[in-house]
Design a protein around this motif. Structure first.
Motif, short mmCIF file in Angstrom:
data_model
loop_
_atom_site.label_atom_id
_atom_site.label_comp_id
_atom_site.label_asym_id
_atom_site.label_seq_id
_atom_site.Cartn_x
_atom_site.Cartn_y
_atom_site.Cartn_z
N SER A 175 0.83 -1.20 0.00
CA SER A 175 0.00 0.00 0.00
C SER A 175 0.87 1.25 0.00
O SER A 175 2.07 1.21 0.29
N ARG A 176 0.22 2.38 -0.30
CA ARG A 176 0.93 3.65 -0.31
C ARG A 176 1.49 3.97 1.07
O ARG A 176 2.61 4.47 1.21
N ALA A 242 2.76 4.19 -6.81
CA ALA A 242 2.04 4.58 -5.58
C ALA A 242 1.92 6.09 -5.44
O ALA A 242 1.42 6.58 -4.42
#
Length: 359
Positions: A175-176, A242
């Motif tokens: 995830s970011r 991202a």
């Protein structure tokens, strides 16, 4: 006829000993008198050079120095073979050692060498391999592009290019927030000095390998540069996906402008040797390799300094300074410094300046 007893044999040896000693002493005196003039002249030249360098020596003595040194070295060899008296042997050993240092030894002390290296020698050597730097830079850019393209087409390439130890949570599918957390600052300085030592060892190893592989005509050096930059290209793609390309570039720039510059120079230094061996021109391959090797060695001494700086930057400012702007400023300042030092700083040769002052 009665054979001599053991006692009578030793008696003869004892009676012969004084004449043997006198003969050896006479032979040593004659040997010394025949050559003493050259030894004394060599000693006077060496003493003058030890006190004031070449400026205290006239042209005739300077031209005679190599011949006088070889004569003294030959005399020492004869003295050892014929077992001349210990005083003559000790004098010649000392004289030959001192003369060797003046004829073949370094002309400068460490601090004089360091001064010349930093104030001109290193930057001059880098400029002399500018073509190899351009080739190495092209290979590094191509490697980054290849890494980006491969991973963009198939994310499995990421795990082939990026070592597991570096990937950790920085991998496709993260995830970011997970990726952003890898760019955060440390809460304290504990353990960072050990981390700096590890980073220096790792970075220096890559640079030395890129340099050493140059002896195979430079091709392995270029392949190593492409492989290392392909790994960077893969990571750039990951953070770009991202939306963190700016944050990652800032995080990388703190030490990367120094580290990547050092890797570039080490690869160029290796390529310089390989290219000179592949295209020696009018020189023999060995002569071309020797000349390029000396120049590349100067570059590599400086690269080690750059790796020390990069490791310190990577372990401290990069881990402790927050904010993309601050990180870009640090990285940009070091990039500007290296570019100015290597390509805008053109001092006179210190040895030339000293000769002019002496004249």
């Amino acid at each position: 006829m009665k054979s001599p007893t053991l006692g009578s044999w030793f008696g003869r040896k004892e009676m012969a000993a004084p004449s043997d000693i006198e003969s050896a002493a006479l032979r040593s005196d004659r040997f010394r008198l025949e050559r003493e003039g050259d030894w004394r002249r060599l000693e006077d030249i060496v003493v003058s050079m030890e006190k004031g360098g070449l400026r205290r020596i006239d042209d005739d003595d300077l031209l005679a120095l190599p011949t006088l040194y070889r004569t003294a070295a030959s005399s020492l060899s004869v003295a050892r073979e014929t077992s001349l008296d210990a005083a003559t042997l000790s004098y010649l050993e000392s004289l030959v050692q001192r003369a060797w240092f003046q004829v073949y030894g370094p002309r400068k002390g460490f601090f004089a060498w360091l001064r010349e290296f930093i104030f001109g020698g290193w930057s001059r050597a880098v400029r002399e391999i500018w073509l190899d730097i351009c080739i190495a830079l092209f290979a590094m850019i191509a490697g980054a592009v290849v890494g980006w393209v491969l991973v963009a087409r198939d994310s499995d390439w990421y795990f082939r290019l990026v070592p597991t130890g570096l990937a950790d949570t920085r991998a496709p599918g993260a995830s970011r927030e997970e990726l952003l957390s890898t760019l955060d600052v440390e809460q304290g300085t504990g353990g960072l000095s050990t981390f700096a030592a590890f980073l220096f060892s790792n970075n220096a190893g890559v640079c030395i390998l890129a340099f050493a592989l140059g002896f195979a005509f430079g091709i392995p050096s270029l392949m190593l540069l492409i492989h290392n930059m392909a790994m960077l290209g893969a990571m750039l793609w990951l953070f770009a996906e991202a939306g963190l390309i700016t944050e990652f570039s800032a995080w990388l720039s703190v030490h990367g402008t120094t580290e990547l510059f050092g890797i570039l120079l080490s690869g160029a230094a290796g390529l310089h040797i390989g290219r000179s061996m592949a295209f020696p021109g009018e020189r023999s391959v060995l002569d071309a390799a020797a000349i390029s090797g000396r120049r590349s060695a100067v570059v590599m001494v400086g690269v080690v300094i750059m790796m020390v700086v990069a490791a310190l930057l990577e372990a401290f400012p990069r881990q402790l300074v927050a904010g993309a702007q601050s990180r870009f400023i640090i990285g940009g300042m070091f990039l500007a410094f290296w570019l100015a030092y290597f390509f805008l700083y053109h001092p006179r040769r210190l040895d030339t300046a000293s000769a002019e002052d002496g004249g």
